[in-house]
Design an enzyme around this catalytic site. Structure first.
Site, PDB file in Angstrom:
ATOM      1  N   ASN A   1      33.920  36.473  29.827  1.00 40.70           N
ATOM      2  CA  ASN A   1      33.793  36.246  31.265  1.00 40.70           C
ATOM      3  C   ASN A   1      32.762  35.159  31.577  1.00 40.70           C
ATOM      4  OD1 ASN A   1      35.803  37.967  32.057  1.00 40.70           O
ATOM      5  ND2 ASN A   1      34.455  39.738  32.330  1.00 40.70           N
TER       6      ASN A   1
ATOM      7  N   SER B   1      31.890  45.226  32.769  1.00 43.12           N
ATOM      8  CA  SER B   1      32.206  43.803  32.622  1.00 43.12           C
ATOM      9  C   SER B   1      30.957  42.945  32.753  1.00 43.12           C
ATOM     10  CB  SER B   1      33.177  43.347  33.708  1.00 43.12           C
ATOM     11  OG  SER B   1      34.295  44.155  33.768  1.00 43.12           O
TER      12      SER B   1
ATOM     13  N   HIS C   1      34.019  46.534  25.549  1.00 41.48           N
ATOM     14  CA  HIS C   1      34.629  45.857  26.695  1.00 41.48           C
ATOM     15  C   HIS C   1      36.090  45.532  26.413  1.00 41.48           C
ATOM     16  CE1 HIS C   1      34.798  42.188  29.536  1.00 41.48           C
ATOM     17  NE2 HIS C   1      35.029  43.292  30.209  1.00 41.48           N
TER      18      HIS C   1
ATOM     19  N   GLU D   1      35.652  43.302  23.062  1.00 46.33           N
ATOM     20  CA  GLU D   1      34.284  42.812  22.871  1.00 46.33           C
ATOM     21  C   GLU D   1      33.398  44.020  22.590  1.00 46.33           C
ATOM     22  OE1 GLU D   1      33.621  38.679  25.380  1.00 46.33           O
ATOM     23  OE2 GLU D   1      33.385  40.546  26.467  1.00 46.33           O
TER      24      GLU D   1
END
Ligand code: 3HC
Ligand code: NAI
Length: 647
Positions: free
Chosen positions: A476, A405, A426, A438
């Site tokens: 994120n 992450s 991801h 991702e």
């Protein structure tokens, strides 16, 4: 070549539509159908007409690309009326999907036959509009009000067999559709013709039905306008004469077509279709994907393994010891059992999913694996050790991927003999459900490795978005800014519950603070603590104050809110007020709209920074990340579209 051609099979004329890729009803096709009616009505040797399509599907709808432009004649409702009014009966022969305007054309035909496995539907609400060529008016006349309400307010297509049971199609055929439809037409000419759809009687359900539907649709729509408008159209259709209902539907359609919601949903429609095939992949060919390995059977590893199995790939699941492996396999079993409970899988399918998983603690089991995805603890040392093992045991051409992450994929790949086959993939939790993937190449990732990442997304039915390397990649990183902006509002005196209510009002399922309570405040806290320990200057957040006070979210009985035991309903917390008191200064009051504008504006501003740095390749990629990874309301188009449209 013309998009409409006519052939003769004795007394039956076959009208073939060929307008790739999906036979959408652009102006040329509408004109072609309009002219075909005149030609065939004038031909004394023709007794009936079969309407069939070339390519992968029947007519899949109006041409969405024309929606931003002024309508051009002949208009679709007139084309449908003209087909219905033809002297010779038309038979729609459906393969693939008859959707939206395509199904409306079929409703104008006297008969509809469908190939086994084909589907029909009125998905217009998904584009922020209602059917605009009699879908809401003719459907109740062929299938009844309840079926019509279901079809137009959910937008969900139905398969041929169910469509036949509902009265939407007259026959389900197998084998050669053209031959079958011609035989159907010949047989139909032997009997009296049924009434055209517009002339069929329809029964108005009791008033209670409409009240119930209104409540149910409003609840599902959560701020979307089209589903309630579609319901209103069906109600009009069963309570007013045909022509009046048609005019009402058309006015509603044209009104919605120019709306912000329709523009947003069209933007997402095209963004989703562009995402899987980005131009910069060029000629790069994906490597074969016949099987996969997953390292780590925790939350993410089990979800990723389930997604791979759902796509039919055999999976090797590696854990660090026998005990952890048993837990990992049990996690997978729980996912498939959940599928059975929710009616998505039969017990046999769940068993087959599980049978395709080989558990192991020895990397030798990966000797012939095409792709391995690592999902172990978020610690650089652990991850590096895993990749060193993978490099030793996997084929030289196997793709090796990390689900990290926040760690820098370049650091994870350091020391790999063949960094060209390494990539970040991801996933989002739950990985077998969330649509976003991702894809994070390093500067050394080979083009075919990148192409394999995109091919994997297609195989898994996910939406791929390429991201550059930075802390948090696209999603994120924006989440961090969003949360910081939400905290800033609280610091200036806005109530926590007001921030959450504002974002729910905007269309999110949950506000930023409720969502943190559900996921746990400790993960982000530990990440910040790690950065602080590494000497970075990370300012104290309100979340840090709460975690230090023992409030990590629902799992500890409270975070931003209190929770009664066994209850997930957030309640304002006196303790939180106490813990945060020193950090809060009273500022100007903000209403919900202003709160949402502020927070979405911050997301878009971070998006702009991400674009400027080349972390995201396009604004629409950022919109897809927010919609498919973070619950941004689809009908608002994503933060970039929303902010750009607002100017
Ligand atoms: N108009 C214009 N282009 C369309 C289109 C449409 N209605 N539907 C699909 N396309 C394009 C896509 O953009 C894509 O283009 P690209 O290759 O340049 O990227 C191409 O057709 C292929 O589309 P898919 O990748 O989606 O192809 P699939 O084979 O996976 O799926 C499909 C086929 C099920 C027909 C799917 O394309 C689909 O669901 N299309 C939309 C159907 C729809 O919403 N119809 C209603 C339109 S509104 C309407 O009809 C109003 C009327 O009531 C007046
Ligand atoms: P988790 O703690 O639930 O699972 C990690 C698993 O890895 C455990 O089962 C552990 O036994 C196993 N493991 C540890 N070392 C191992 C080794 N050397 N060999 C084999 N297995 C080993 O963690 P989670 O949440 O699944 O996260 C895994 C990765 O996914 C992390 O990098 C995380 O950042 C990332 N991620 C997590 C998301 C989430 O929402 N939880 C979302 C997206 C990515």
């Amino acid at each position: 070549m013309s998009v409409v051609s006519i052939e003769r099979e004795g007394e039956i004329a076959v009208v073939t539509v060929d307008n790739p890729p999906v036979n959408a009803l652009g102006q040329a096709l509408r004109q072609g159908l309009w002219d075909a009616v005149a030609t065939l009505d004038a031909d004394p040797d023709v007794r009936a007409v079969v309407l069939i399509c070339a390519g992968r599907t029947f007519i899949a709808g109006a041409d969405v690309r024309e929606f931003g432009k002024p309508p051009v004649e002949p208009h679709l409702p007139d084309v449908v009326n003209r087909i219905e009014g033809a002297v010779k009966p038309w038979v729609a022969a459906i393969h693939g999907s008859a959707l939206g305007g395509g199904f409306e054309v079929a409703l104008g035909c006297r008969f509809r036959v469908a190939l086994d496995g084909a589907s029909v539907g009125l998905p217009e609400v998904g584009l922020g509009i209602v059917p605009g060529a009699s879908g809401t008016v003719r459907t109740p006349r062929v299938a009844g009000a309840a079926a019509a309400v279901d079809l137009v307010t959910t937008g969900k297509p139905v398969k041929a067999a169910k469509a036949q049971a509902m009265g939407l199609v007259d026959a389900v055929l197998s084998g050669d559709l053209r031959e079958g439809a011609i035989a159907f037409a010949r047989a139909a000419l032997e009997a009296p013709l049924p009434l055209p759809a517009s002339e069929r009687p329809v029964t108005d359900p009791a008033a209670a039905f409409w009240a119930e539907q209104q409540a149910a649709v409003a609840k599902r729509a959560k701020g979307e306008a089209a589903p309630l408008s579609a319901l209103a159209c069906v109600q009009k259709a069963v309570q007013a004469p045909f022509a009046e209902a048609l005019a009402f539907e058309r006015a509603t359609f044209l009104d919605l077509r120019g709306s912000d919601q329709a523009a947003a949903l069209r933007h997402v429609f095209f963004a989703e279709r562009a995402a899987p095939r980005p131009a910069h992949l060029g000629e790069a060919k994906p490597l074969p994907l016949r099987n996969a390995g997953v390292i780590g059977g925790g939350t993410m590893g089990a979800g990723i393994a389930a997604a791979l199995r759902d796509a039919g790939l055999p999976v090797v699941l590696i854990e660090r010891d026998a005990e952890a492996l048993a837990r990992g396999l049990a996690n997978l079993q729980t996912i498939f059992d959940g599928g059975v409970k929710r009616g998505k899988l039969t017990p046999e399918q769940a068993a087959a999913r599980m049978a395709g998983v080989t558990g192991a603690t020895d990397y030798a089991a990966l000797a012939d694996t095409d792709l391995v995805i690592e999902a172990v603890f978020e610690e650089i040392g652990v991850k590096r050790a895993v990749f060193a093992d993978l490099a030793r045991h996997c084929r030289a051409d196997a793709v090796l991927a990390t689900n990290t992450s926040y760690l820098d994929p370049r650091a994870i790949a350091e020391g790999l003999a063949n960094p060209g086959r390494f990539i970040g993939l991801h996933f989002f939790s739950p990985a077998n459900v969330m649509k976003l993937l991702e894809i994070v190449p390093t500067p050394e990732t080979a083009p075919e490795t990148l192409a394999t990442g995109f091919a994997l997304a297609r195989a898994l039915g996910k939406i791929p978005v390429q991201a550059g390397i930075c802390e948090g990649f696209i999603g994120n990183r924006i989440l961090k800014r969003y949360r910081a902006a939400a905290e800033a509002l609280v610091r200036q005196g806005v109530a926590i519950a007001e921030v959450d209510a504002a974002m729910r009002g905007f269309g999110f399922a949950m506000g930023p603070f409720e969502a943190q309570d559900l996921g746990g405040l400790d993960i982000a806290f530990l990440q910040r603590e790690g950065a602080r320990a590494a000497g970075q200057d990370v300012p104290e957040t309100l979340g840090d104050l709460l975690v230090r006070a023992g409030r990590k979210g629902q799992k500890t009985g409270g975070g931003w809110y209190d929770y009664a035991p066994g209850d997930r309903k957030p309640q304002a917390s006196a303790r939180v007020a106490e813990v945060l008191a020193a950090a809060i200064t009273a500022g100007p009051a903000l209403d919900h709209a202003a709160i949402a504008e502020r927070l979405v504006g911050e997301m878009a501003a971070e998006g702009e920074a991400i674009l400027a740095e080349g972390i995201a390749l396009s604004p629409s990629d950022i919109d897809l990340v927010e919609i498919h990874g973070y619950g941004f309301p689809r009908w608002r188009g994503g933060p970039m579209h929303y902010t750009a449209r607002k100017g």
